[in-house]
Write a protein that holds these residues in place. Sequence first.
Motif, short mmCIF file in Angstrom:
data_model
loop_
_atom_site.label_atom_id
_atom_site.label_comp_id
_atom_site.label_asym_id
_atom_site.label_seq_id
_atom_site.Cartn_x
_atom_site.Cartn_y
_atom_site.Cartn_z
N ASP A 50 52.56 88.11 15.69
CA ASP A 50 52.05 87.57 16.96
C ASP A 50 51.82 88.68 17.97
OD1 ASP A 50 52.20 85.06 15.86
OD2 ASP A 50 54.05 84.50 16.90
N LYS A 51 52.72 89.66 17.98
CA LYS A 51 52.60 90.79 18.90
C LYS A 51 51.36 91.62 18.58
CE LYS A 51 54.35 93.53 22.15
NZ LYS A 51 54.45 93.09 23.55
N GLU A 52 51.12 91.85 17.30
CA GLU A 52 49.93 92.61 16.90
C GLU A 52 48.65 91.86 17.27
OE1 GLU A 52 50.56 93.18 12.74
OE2 GLU A 52 51.96 94.87 13.02
N THR A 53 48.66 90.54 17.06
CA THR A 53 47.51 89.72 17.44
C THR A 53 47.28 89.76 18.93
OG1 THR A 53 47.89 88.21 15.58
CG2 THR A 53 46.54 87.38 17.38
N TYR A 54 48.36 89.70 19.70
CA TYR A 54 48.27 89.76 21.15
C TYR A 54 47.71 91.10 21.61
CZ TYR A 54 49.87 89.64 26.03
OH TYR A 54 49.93 89.68 27.40
N PRO A 95 45.75 92.09 35.42
CA PRO A 95 46.23 93.47 35.52
C PRO A 95 46.17 94.13 34.15
CG PRO A 95 48.07 91.93 35.54
CD PRO A 95 46.82 91.10 35.61
N GLU A 96 46.36 95.43 34.12
CA GLU A 96 46.26 96.18 32.86
C GLU A 96 47.27 95.68 31.83
OE1 GLU A 96 46.05 100.83 31.29
OE2 GLU A 96 46.18 100.37 33.43
N SER A 97 48.44 95.27 32.30
CA SER A 97 49.43 94.69 31.39
C SER A 97 49.88 93.35 31.97
CB SER A 97 50.64 95.62 31.21
OG SER A 97 51.28 95.84 32.46
N CYS A 98 50.11 92.39 31.10
CA CYS A 98 50.55 91.07 31.54
C CYS A 98 51.31 90.39 30.41
CB CYS A 98 49.36 90.21 31.99
SG CYS A 98 48.01 90.14 30.79
N ASP A 99 52.10 89.40 30.78
CA ASP A 99 52.95 88.70 29.82
C ASP A 99 52.33 87.35 29.49
OD1 ASP A 99 54.96 87.83 28.20
OD2 ASP A 99 56.38 87.44 29.83
N LEU A 100 51.36 87.36 28.56
CA LEU A 100 50.65 86.14 28.19
C LEU A 100 50.56 86.01 26.67
CD1 LEU A 100 47.73 86.40 30.79
CD2 LEU A 100 49.69 84.84 30.90
N MET A 101 51.60 86.45 25.97
CA MET A 101 51.55 86.43 24.51
C MET A 101 51.37 85.01 24.00
SD MET A 101 53.85 88.56 21.82
CE MET A 101 55.07 87.47 21.17
N GLY A 102 50.45 84.86 23.05
CA GLY A 102 50.13 83.56 22.50
C GLY A 102 48.89 82.94 23.12
N ASP A 185 36.52 84.18 23.60
CA ASP A 185 37.81 83.62 24.00
C ASP A 185 38.89 83.83 22.95
OD1 ASP A 185 36.55 81.86 22.30
OD2 ASP A 185 36.42 80.23 23.75
N LEU A 186 38.50 84.23 21.74
CA LEU A 186 39.46 84.58 20.69
C LEU A 186 39.71 86.08 20.64
CD1 LEU A 186 38.18 82.31 17.77
CD2 LEU A 186 40.18 81.91 19.23
#
Length: 253
Positions: A50-54, A95-102, A185-186
């Motif tokens: 999931d992390k790699e996909t994100y 922002p350049e980094s964000c917490d939106l995994m999934g 969107d994917l």
Amino acid sequence: MMTQSIREIKTMLNNAPEPHLVKMLEQDHRKGVQQLLDRYYKKQRQYKQDKETYEEKFKYERLIRLEGYQRICGIDEVGRGPLAGPVVAAAVILPESCDLMGLTDSKKLSLTKREYYFEAITEQALAIGVGLVEPAIIDEINILEASKSAMLQAIDKLSLTPDYLLLDAIDLTIDIPQQSLIKGDLKSISIAAASVIAKVTRDNMMKAYDFTYPGYDFINNQGYGTKKHLHGLETYGVTPIHRRSFAPVKGYL
């Protein structure tokens, strides 16, 4: 370690244990412990995937930043296909980094997930703009031009001026560098974020319309031509939010 109960070990594995502690558990041959370990390793493998996909969803944004752009805006719309309601577009600068995994295409997310990400995006985004075009205008200019108009409105409503646009399979006539991505969107975190903002915004509008125009089941079909919606058209006729240029609506005029 052998003195720990299965429940204690389960709690430990659920709380990000140190790698050496997990290794020690491999020497515990109790069946319950090994089952817990199997589930732990499976969960870790899934998380890594999931992390790699994100991380892959930031690919285009990273490449664009290497060219010197900073305010990268993802744009998407929802509501091209329905027989009723507006077409809604959203523009989102993350922002350049964000917490939106999934996060992914809003159509692939459950209602609960969409609402979760809507809140998370709203909290983390640098800027969000939403535009819409009502059914009467859609009938005048066609749905493609209406979608573009909604997108341009969304850009105009941003509190920051974007210096680069990422779009989902569409081009805009605007003096800002842009890139159109098939199934954007994917592929792009920014476009996925715009997809969720637009989808939740429009769905909430259709819920409100369900009270204004009962009998069409707008709360469940969002204006798409379901059996209940068509039954409503046949029974109650065409409402002010129906797209009169769309078949089969024009057949009930």
